[in-house]
Design an enzyme around this catalytic site. Sequence first.
Site, PDB file in Angstrom:
ATOM      1  CD  GLU A  21      -2.872  -1.213   2.027  1.00  0.00           C
ATOM      2  OE1 GLU A  21      -3.017  -0.290   3.419  1.00  0.00           O
ATOM      3  OE2 GLU A  21      -3.880  -1.894   2.073  1.00  0.00           O
ATOM      4  CG  ASP A  64      -1.364   0.224  -3.175  1.00  0.00           C
ATOM      5  OD1 ASP A  64      -2.269   0.525  -2.405  1.00  0.00           O
ATOM      6  OD2 ASP A  64      -0.406   0.444  -2.839  1.00  0.00           O
ATOM      7  CD  GLU A  95      -4.255  -8.510   1.371  1.00  0.00           C
ATOM      8  OE1 GLU A  95      -5.013  -7.225   1.615  1.00  0.00           O
ATOM      9  OE2 GLU A  95      -2.931  -7.976   1.341  1.00  0.00           O
TER      10      GLU A  95
HETATM   11  C1  GLA Z   1      -4.999  -5.477   3.871  1.00  0.00           C
HETATM   12  C2  GLA Z   1      -3.156  -5.817   4.605  1.00  0.00           C
HETATM   13  C3  GLA Z   1      -3.803  -7.081   4.757  1.00  0.00           C
HETATM   14  C4  GLA Z   1      -5.202  -7.430   5.899  1.00  0.00           C
HETATM   15  C5  GLA Z   1      -6.306  -6.667   4.865  1.00  0.00           C
HETATM   16  C6  GLA Z   1      -7.466  -6.398   6.410  1.00  0.00           C
HETATM   17  O1  GLA Z   1      -4.750  -5.488   2.146  1.00  0.00           O
HETATM   18  O2  GLA Z   1      -3.132  -5.711   3.411  1.00  0.00           O
HETATM   19  O3  GLA Z   1      -2.261  -7.610   5.565  1.00  0.00           O
HETATM   20  O4  GLA Z   1      -4.904  -6.442   7.252  1.00  0.00           O
HETATM   21  O5  GLA Z   1      -5.808  -5.191   4.580  1.00  0.00           O
HETATM   22  O6  GLA Z   1      -7.151  -7.833   7.015  1.00  0.00           O
END
Ligand code: GLA
Length: 437
Positions: A208, A263, A339
């Site tokens: 990020e 990101d 994610e």
């Molecule tokens: C972001 C982070 C993760 C996690 C998520 C929420 O995407 O990269 O490590 O903290 O938020 O759980």
Amino acid sequence: MKTSFKRILAIVLSACMMLSLVSCGEEAEVDYLTDLTDQSLTYTLDELYDIETETLYAADYELPALYKYFEGLCNIGVAFTSDQIVDLEDDITKSILKHYRVYTLGNELKPDHVNPSEGEYNFDDADAFVEFGQLTDATLRGHTLVWHSQVPDWWFKADPSDESSLEDCLANGTLATSDQLIERMQEYITTVVTRYADTIDIWDVCNEVLNDSGTGVRGINDSSYWSYIIGDLDGDGYSDDYIQIAFEAARAANEDAVLMINDYNMEWSSAKCQQMYNLVLRMFEKGVRIDGVGFQSHIELDCNVETYRQNLELIASLSDLYDEYFPEYAGNFRITITELDMDMFIGSNSDGGYYVWSDEEFEQQAEKYAELIDMFLDFADEGVIDTIIFWGTDDENSWLNSTPKIRRNASLLFDRDLSVKPCFYSIAEAALTHVSG
Ligand code: GLA
């Protein structure tokens, strides 16, 4: 945690002993390590349609393993935390071992967890996670070395024991110097990456780093002290040198690791995606080998798949440039969906509370997931997307139940009781029916 892990090892050992009994003609037992799924399943569409009519749970023996549907297409993974590793009788533990072959450490390798105060390193949870991953030879993703969140404040202070807030340090001129922060970051990255050099193959080195307005690297007004403190050391007009230093430290600690930058919002924000492209290219130009880009992909039910495809195409076009800049490593650049989950509330401000989803709404989710997976697989066909990782094991264990507010969400493949949701089947079907190109 350590105790639980010892229990797992004890069970594994007893499972191995059972296997040797089997070979001596005793009654057959399931070896949970290699056989969490009925091995006679054929992974065909007909079989999938049959199974779909039953009520099944994530760890059921009769349920096919998700990753098997994707064999030859791409890897399937999950993020979880070490407290979810209970023992081999536990359904969540079993479901992890059964369905996924890539594991991301959910929290155990975040700097506030590992290095909460100067000189203090805490690796117990990460070690336990890594040992668990080794049980099935899963690929492990180290997440994450440099981030503006879940990072200890002391890194950014001139005096690590200073108890004032970072805002006060900023106002009082008592933030760390550029040299101090660089030294702490390098020491941290070297320590952590070296420790896991033989066990963690892939790192989200930076997480990020881009701002939400799509104009470049996150600054002091976007809750990050990194670029503000370290600054523009080479005078090229960009305060992104901390990213270069982070990748160089990680590379020095593990030459062979896959080093990625990760990101969010890149599936819909073409401006942010363009900034990612520009940043990675700038790094290539400086000789910094970034092996891939992670699209977090915390998407909503109304995600626009075509915009997402175009944004992936832009980042995929870095692959040829990577080959030109680093011919020795040609073909190694990849995109990972790092994610993935699907918020069932559209818009962060909508209410939710204890909403009960209708079958139609779960069907809508299933369709959207299938559409996305089919699109991801187009990129997998080209060798660009290598892995799809879900952020969480089941709807109960999802960050979306508490972010952006407390409300029951339903973002993943298994319900709160671990029953299989329609999107599990639609994802499997998307993999089975995917047509290349
Ligand atoms: C972001 C982070 C993760 C996690 C998520 C929420 O995407 O990269 O490590 O903290 O938020 O759980």
